[in-house]
Each structure stands twice: as C-alpha cells, then as structure tokens.
Design a protein around this motif. Structure first.
Motif, PDB file in Angstrom:
ATOM      1  N   ALA A 306      -7.725   3.971  -0.597  1.00 26.32           N
ATOM      2  CA  ALA A 306      -6.490   3.383  -1.129  1.00 26.32           C
ATOM      3  C   ALA A 306      -5.500   3.191   0.024  1.00 26.32           C
ATOM      4  N   GLY A 307      -5.534   4.110   0.976  1.00 24.61           N
ATOM      5  CA  GLY A 307      -4.668   4.004   2.155  1.00 24.61           C
ATOM      6  C   GLY A 307      -4.985   2.746   2.957  1.00 24.61           C
ATOM      7  N   ILE A 308      -6.268   2.379   3.005  1.00 22.70           N
ATOM      8  CA  ILE A 308      -6.629   1.160   3.752  1.00 22.70           C
ATOM      9  C   ILE A 308      -6.079  -0.072   3.033  1.00 22.70           C
ATOM     10  N   ALA A 371       4.611  11.392  -0.025  1.00 21.24           N
ATOM     11  CA  ALA A 371       3.270  11.557  -0.590  1.00 21.24           C
ATOM     12  C   ALA A 371       3.080  10.596  -1.749  1.00 21.24           C
ATOM     13  N   VAL A 372       1.831  10.221  -1.948  1.00 18.50           N
ATOM     14  CA  VAL A 372       1.425   9.511  -3.162  1.00 18.50           C
ATOM     15  C   VAL A 372       0.463  10.465  -3.847  1.00 18.50           C
ATOM     16  N   LYS A 404      -9.571   6.090 -11.794  1.00 21.78           N
ATOM     17  CA  LYS A 404      -8.212   5.655 -12.181  1.00 21.78           C
ATOM     18  C   LYS A 404      -7.174   6.124 -11.163  1.00 21.78           C
ATOM     19  N   ALA A 405      -7.463   7.220 -10.465  1.00 23.32           N
ATOM     20  CA  ALA A 405      -6.506   7.655  -9.440  1.00 23.32           C
ATOM     21  C   ALA A 405      -6.484   6.645  -8.303  1.00 23.32           C
ATOM     22  N   TYR A 406      -7.678   6.167  -7.910  1.00 20.27           N
ATOM     23  CA  TYR A 406      -7.742   5.141  -6.850  1.00 20.27           C
ATOM     24  C   TYR A 406      -6.949   3.909  -7.266  1.00 20.27           C
ATOM     25  N   MET A 407      -7.192   3.480  -8.485  1.00 19.14           N
ATOM     26  CA  MET A 407      -6.525   2.270  -8.981  1.00 19.14           C
ATOM     27  C   MET A 407      -5.004   2.397  -8.853  1.00 19.14           C
ATOM     28  N   THR A 408      -4.472   3.532  -9.267  1.00 20.41           N
ATOM     29  CA  THR A 408      -3.020   3.684  -9.252  1.00 20.41           C
ATOM     30  C   THR A 408      -2.498   3.947  -7.832  1.00 20.41           C
ATOM     31  N   GLN A 409      -3.319   4.596  -7.012  1.00 17.93           N
ATOM     32  CA  GLN A 409      -2.904   4.772  -5.611  1.00 17.93           C
ATOM     33  C   GLN A 409      -2.790   3.405  -4.939  1.00 17.93           C
ATOM     34  N   ALA A 410      -3.797   2.548  -5.189  1.00 20.09           N
ATOM     35  CA  ALA A 410      -3.774   1.207  -4.588  1.00 20.09           C
ATOM     36  C   ALA A 410      -2.570   0.426  -5.136  1.00 20.09           C
ATOM     37  N   GLU A 411      -2.284   0.601  -6.421  1.00 22.65           N
ATOM     38  CA  GLU A 411      -1.140  -0.095  -7.020  1.00 22.65           C
ATOM     39  C   GLU A 411       0.168   0.350  -6.345  1.00 22.65           C
ATOM     40  N   VAL A 412       0.306   1.655  -6.132  1.00 23.58           N
ATOM     41  CA  VAL A 412       1.521   2.154  -5.483  1.00 23.58           C
ATOM     42  C   VAL A 412       1.611   1.600  -4.054  1.00 23.58           C
ATOM     43  N   MET A 413       0.466   1.494  -3.378  1.00 20.10           N
ATOM     44  CA  MET A 413       0.458   0.937  -2.026  1.00 20.10           C
ATOM     45  C   MET A 413       0.979  -0.510  -2.042  1.00 20.10           C
ATOM     46  N   LEU A 414       0.537  -1.271  -3.039  1.00 24.16           N
ATOM     47  CA  LEU A 414       0.979  -2.667  -3.125  1.00 24.16           C
ATOM     48  C   LEU A 414       2.474  -2.745  -3.435  1.00 24.16           C
ATOM     49  N   LEU A 415       2.916  -1.870  -4.328  1.00 24.22           N
ATOM     50  CA  LEU A 415       4.348  -1.830  -4.654  1.00 24.22           C
ATOM     51  C   LEU A 415       5.175  -1.495  -3.416  1.00 24.22           C
ATOM     52  N   LEU A 416       4.656  -0.553  -2.658  1.00 27.73           N
ATOM     53  CA  LEU A 416       5.351  -0.141  -1.436  1.00 27.73           C
ATOM     54  C   LEU A 416       5.423  -1.316  -0.454  1.00 27.73           C
ATOM     55  N   ALA A 417       4.306  -2.045  -0.355  1.00 28.17           N
ATOM     56  CA  ALA A 417       4.266  -3.190   0.565  1.00 28.17           C
ATOM     57  C   ALA A 417       5.292  -4.247   0.134  1.00 28.17           C
ATOM     58  N   ILE A 418       5.367  -4.488  -1.178  1.00 26.07           N
ATOM     59  CA  ILE A 418       6.326  -5.496  -1.674  1.00 26.07           C
ATOM     60  C   ILE A 418       7.766  -5.026  -1.401  1.00 26.07           C
ATOM     61  N   ALA A 419       8.024  -3.756  -1.723  1.00 27.59           N
ATOM     62  CA  ALA A 419       9.387  -3.230  -1.534  1.00 27.59           C
ATOM     63  C   ALA A 419       9.780  -3.279  -0.055  1.00 27.59           C
ATOM     64  N   LEU A 420       8.882  -2.854   0.816  1.00 29.92           N
ATOM     65  CA  LEU A 420       9.211  -2.857   2.248  1.00 29.92           C
ATOM     66  C   LEU A 420       9.388  -4.291   2.755  1.00 29.92           C
ATOM     67  N   GLY A 421       8.522  -5.197   2.259  1.00 30.59           N
ATOM     68  CA  GLY A 421       8.625  -6.600   2.671  1.00 30.59           C
ATOM     69  C   GLY A 421       9.973  -7.173   2.269  1.00 30.59           C
TER      70      GLY A 421
END
Ligand code: AGP
Length: 611
Positions: A306-308, A371-372, A404-421
């Motif tokens: 998910a980090g990748i 942390a996520v 499901k943990a992977y799915m939500t970790q990846a989702e949080v990563m995408l949210l983080l990317a959008i917010a930072l962008g």
C-alpha cells in the motif's frame, strides 16, 4: 503470532480460556496449552502440539478444574513446535506457570545463570527462563518478583503468570507486545487481542510497556516499572463481535474481500468535506505541506505494498519525492531523515515489531511521524498519537491474508496524495474536485467488481495446479502485481512473483515457456501500448496470459491475451483499487481449489510481533 488469554473469577476457567484461544486462533499457531489452579492450589497444565482440537481432546480425557488460569497459542520462535515447547511453562516445582508472547533476547545468559542456581530446563524455549527466574526471585510476593524479573528481561514480552502461593491472582506484564485487560462483575480477563475479551467485556485497558497488572476478584491494579500504581482510562470497544465472525461466508478472507465496498466508504466518510481545500483530518498545515522535502513510507508485507501505491500517487500528484521501504531494512540501514521530512508507518495491526522499531528509529532521528493504522489503541497508533494517526476503518481483519486493510490503506494513500497535491498547489482545483467526487462512487464500483468471483472460480479450477504464476504490470499496476503475488503465495503456496512488465526481458523472460501462467493488470491507459508489447513477448513464448483490465481498454487488449476479467472504468488513480479485488479473489479461489487452509496459512501469523 502467539495468543495469550487469562481469567480469574467464579466460573470454571478452562472453558473460558479455550474459548479465548479459539478467538485468537486466527493469529496463527502451532501448539496450545492452558494452566489452571485447582481447589487444592495446585497448578495443572495441559498442552498439545497442533490444532486446538488436540488440546480439546486432551482436556476431555484429562480435565482440569479451577477458577484462575492462563492459556496460550504458540507460534514457534525458539524450539520446534512440540508438546514440551508449548506454553504454559513452569518452574521446577510447578508452582509458577507462565505464558509469553515475544522474544527474550538475553535468554541464554539467564538460562546459564539459572542453571547454575539449580534450575532444570526441559524445553528449548526462551520463555522457560521466565518461569525459573520468577521462582528464583519469589520471596512471598509475586508483584515484587515480577517487577524484578522485568528489570532483568531484555526483548519483547506480553506475559500471563499464575502462582500456587497466590492462588486467587493473575499477573500480567508487557513490553513491545500487546496485552489488553478487562473486568466485569468480579471477573477479570487478559488477552493479547480484543476479540478474545469481547464476549465478556467491552471496556478494556491497554497495558503500556514495562507495566505490570495484578488481577483478582476485587479488580485490576496496574503498576509502572517501579511498582507505582498507575491509572488508565478505559477504552470502549465499539465494534461488534459479529464483525469478527464469518457471517455465513466459507472463510474470513472471502468475507473480508466482500466487506471492501463498505470499508472504502467508511474510510472516506470522516474525511469528506463540503468545503474545497478543507483537510481538517490531516495533521499537516498547507505551509508544512509546501515545505515538505521528502516522505518515507515504511511498512511490512501488504502494508508495504500500500505504501508503494502511496509513493506512485504522491509523487504524481504532489510532486514530492517519496521512498517506500520495508521496515526490517529501514531500521538497520542508518536511514537519512531530517528536517521537513515526514515518516509514515503503515500497519493494519499497529503491532508489527519491525514497523514499530522503524518508527522509533525515525522518531529518534527527529523526524516528524505519522501512521496509517487500522487498530485503534494499538502500539503504533499510541506512539504516534491519535492526532497523527490516519485510521483506516476496515473493521477487524481476521484472515491472515490482508485484503480490506490493504484496500483502505491504499485509499488513505490516495487521499493523502490528493490533499498534498492541493495544498502544495501541484494539482489544479478542478482535478482535486473531480477526484474527490469520484472517490464517492468507488464503493459502488467495488461491489460490481465482486461479481467477478464466479469467473475467477471457473478460472481457478483450470489453473489451480500451476506451480508458478507471474504477475506483471506497469506503474500503479506493478505496485498491484506485488500485492497479488504476495496474496497468492500466502494462501495457495504457489510460487508467484511480480515483475514490472518492462523488466521481463532483462531476465525473467527466461522462465517463460508453454503453459506458464502470467496475470497482467492493465488499468493505466498511458502505459497500455508498452504493456501490450511486453505481453506479446510473453505469448510468443507460449505462456498463457490472463488480464485484469479496465472495461474501456478491453478491445485493445483482447488480441494479446487469452482471457480478460473486466473491471468498471475509473480514474487512472482509482482503477488499481478496483483491480485488486479480482486479484484477491483469484488468490482465494486458487487456494480453495487446492484445499488450502485459507484463513490460517501454514507458518504465517496475523500480527508479527517479533522481529
Ligand atoms: C498480509 O497478507 C500479510 N499477512 C502480511 O504481509 C502483513 O501485511 C504484514 O505482516 C504487516 O502487518 P501489519 O499491517 O499488521 O503491520
């Protein structure tokens, strides 16, 4: 990894301990045992190698009674799985019994010291030293003996201890290994994870490192390493035991795959805002976001994958360098991390020893940490603090194979990317709005993708005897392929590897021959042509290619592959989240077709709390 339970009250301890061990069995184990103090104040121990049923059978032929006891499921670290190495372990006289999760690093020197003092060791475990050490230190007060013992132990431990000279008391201690305790109506319970306590109480206390607890009929007393009483707020568990049960599905893994639409929705809901640019959920100010120079995302296994996803997404949207790294490597490689850099630990359990150690290393070097995490109150979440933890709301994940943990970790990563962008001004507002808008539709699309299960079942029935499977993709699809390969090998024991499609001809192509199975993920239109030419190289060698592919790309892909599993269209950033579902189902169906123990794969543990 190992599970601990403990009980003191008015009821028979053995059935309560066995029920608790059953609830913890998802963590993975190779043997189990319990110790109960009987009416004559004698400690009786029963242990058996293998499944819990073996212990159940043993208890039927050789029952033990009493209202105070401890229990353990063991996942071997020191010494093979065997009846003797199973916990509980006792001192020579059998007057002190101990269950332990973790690793005692100085067990050899303690063993030599205690042997010289007359202790006779019968197991190969590091845990047995604790029983002998407590016996050596015991001078009529187990609280004092335990405090002395933990000052001598190096390493990680969650401990449950009973003693025949204090027959109405259960002692616990922890360091770097989780332990939860709770009380209700004159009964006290201890466990290494909440599901074992939930049928008894919802109000629990998380012990902190180096603390000990004394549990008796009058309640729970907690002490710090110096023996000073400490007060802890009760943590109320608000999820239901049913969410940690199978609910009609054949396996937890399948149930959890099907829970992903809901998990996606629940993880986004608290971060959804009507006001553009409102990122109250993110503990980073726009100014800090602009000043950031680098992010390190550190995790293990699936969480690392998910980090990748986070690395690809944040670099693309926020134009910020991101390192995604395996925690066991990070912690020992003398990492460079400094001012204006952010360290993010990703962990479902929040207890993974390597991730926790990497986090502490980053903190020690002065990094800003976040942390996520999925488990509220877990060690990683507590060390980072709730304000700096981006919780995933996947609910309890029981299957060893994370989905499901992977799915939500990846989702949080995408949210983080959008917010930072957005905060860094690298992503136009219209694009931010469009992405956030589309995120709302993702759970519905994920539900659609779950319908591929039947197709994958059919496919697995023709492919389940394959000895090797390759997963290929480019960009985010490569990140996904890594997760797909891990999932398949974990649950089906099929050797599987992920390759960046462009890397095939630099070596791996030598392994391709007629009949080999290659699973390609194709969700990125900008990389389509490149991926297709790689796949033609694969089919030219006689390999069989099945593609997980976005609906809109199907027509272009059809001629280059044998079979297509189509997923609904979505933004390039979100399509991989949908594509992971058939890949998870593929691993699941292959494992079922091969008759594997899907929820408890061999040698694996749900939460890896030792190094
Ligand atoms: C996932 O399927 C694995 N069982 C494993 O790789 C897991 O993701 C890893 O051990 C990290 O666990 P965590 O998320 O609890 O830290």
């Amino acid at each position: 990894m190992c599970g601990i339970v403990g009980y003191i009250g008015q009821r028979e301890a053995a059935p309560i301990l066995m029920d608790g061990l059953d609830k913890l069995s998802y963590r993975g184990y190779d043997s189990a045992g319990i110790a109960v103090i009987d009416g004559t104040n004698k400690i009786n121990v029963r242990k058996a190698k293998g499944k819990l049923e073996n212990l159940v059978n043993l208890l039927e032929t050789s029952p033990i009674t009493g209202c105070v006891g401890i229990g353990h499921t063991r996942w071997a670290t020191h010494g093979e799985p065997s009846d003797i190495n199973a916990h509980p372990h006792t001192d020579v006289k059998g007057g002190i019994a101990v269950v332990h999760n973790g690793i005692i690093e100085n067990h050899e020197s303690l063993r030599n010291f205690l042997t010289a003092e007359g202790a006779v060791f019968i197991s190969q475990t590091d845990t047995e030293v604790i029983a002998h050490l407590l016996n050596h230190l015991y001078k009529g007060n187990m609280k004092q003996a335990l405090l002395r013992a933990i000052s001598m132990l190096e390493g990680s431990y969650a401990l449950g201890v009973v003693c025949d000279e204090e027959p109405g008391v259960l002692y616990c201690a922890r360091n770097d290994s989780p332990l939860v305790i709770g009380e209700k109506d004159g009964e006290c319970f201890a466990a290494s994870d909440i599901p074992a306590l939930l049928s008894h109480t919802r109000d629990v206390i998380f012990l902190k490192d180096k603390e000990i607890a004394r549990l008796d009929k009058s309640g729970i007393s907690v002490y710090d390493a110096y023996g000073t009483p400490c007060q802890h707020p009760l943590f109320h568990v608000d999820w239901d035991i049913s969410s940690a049960e199978k609910g009609g599905y054949a396996h937890y893994m399948l149930k959890e795959i099907h829970e992903q639409p809901e998990a996606l929705q629940k993880t986004y809901a608290p971060r959804r805002s009507q006001n553009p640019g409102d990122y109250a959920w993110l503990p980073i100010s726009p100014e800090d976001a602009r000043n950031l120079r680098k992010i390190s995302i550190v995790a293990c296994g699936t969480a690392y994958h998910a980090g990748i996803v986070g690395k690809y997404a944040i670099e693309r949207l926020a134009r910020l360098p991101v390192e995604a790294e395996i925690a066991s490597e990070y912690r020992y490689r003398d990492p460079i991390i400094g001012e204006n850099e952010l360290f993010i630990a990703v962990s479902q359990s929040g207890e993974t020893a390597d991730t926790l150690a990497a986090l502490r290393e980053a903190k020690r070097r002065g990094a800003r940490v976040m942390a996520v995490c999925n488990v509220v109150g877990s060690t990683i979440a507590r060390e980072v603090g709730d304000a700096n933890t981006l919780y995933t709301y996947a609910g309890p994940e029981i299957a060893v194979a994370s989905t499901k943990a992977y799915m939500t970790q990846a989702e949080v990563m995408l949210l983080l990317a959008i917010a930072l962008g957005d905060m860094r001004g690298t992503l136009p507002r219209e694009r931010v709005d469009a992405l956030l808008e589309e995120l709302v539709t993702l759970p519905k699309k994920a539900e659609e993708v779950l319908k591929t299960e039947e197709h994958l079942q059919r496919f697995a029935s023709t492919a389940s005897q394959k000895k090797h499977v390759f997963f290929v993709g480019r960009g985010l699809d490569y990140a996904l392929s890594m997760e797909a390969a891990l999932k398949l090998k974990e649950v089906s024991y099929i050797f599987s590897e992920a390759y960046a499609a462009g890397e095939l001809k630099h070596g791996p192509i030598a392994l391709l021959q007629p009949g080999r199975l290659v699973v390609a993920t194709i969700t990125q239109p900008s990389l389509l042509d490149k991926t297709l030419s790689n796949l033609r190289e694969v089919t030219a060698r006689g390999a069989r290619v099945v593609a997980i592919c976005r609906e809109s790309l199907q027509d272009k892909v059809r001629d280059s592959v044998e079979e297509i599993i189509a997923i609904p269209d979505a933004d390039d950033l979100f399509a991989p989240l949908l594509a992971v579902i058939p890949l998870q189902l593929f691993a699941y169906c292959m494992a079922v077709a091969r008759g594997c123990d899907v929820d408890k794969p061999r040698n694996l543990a749900k939460s890896v709390t030792v190094e």
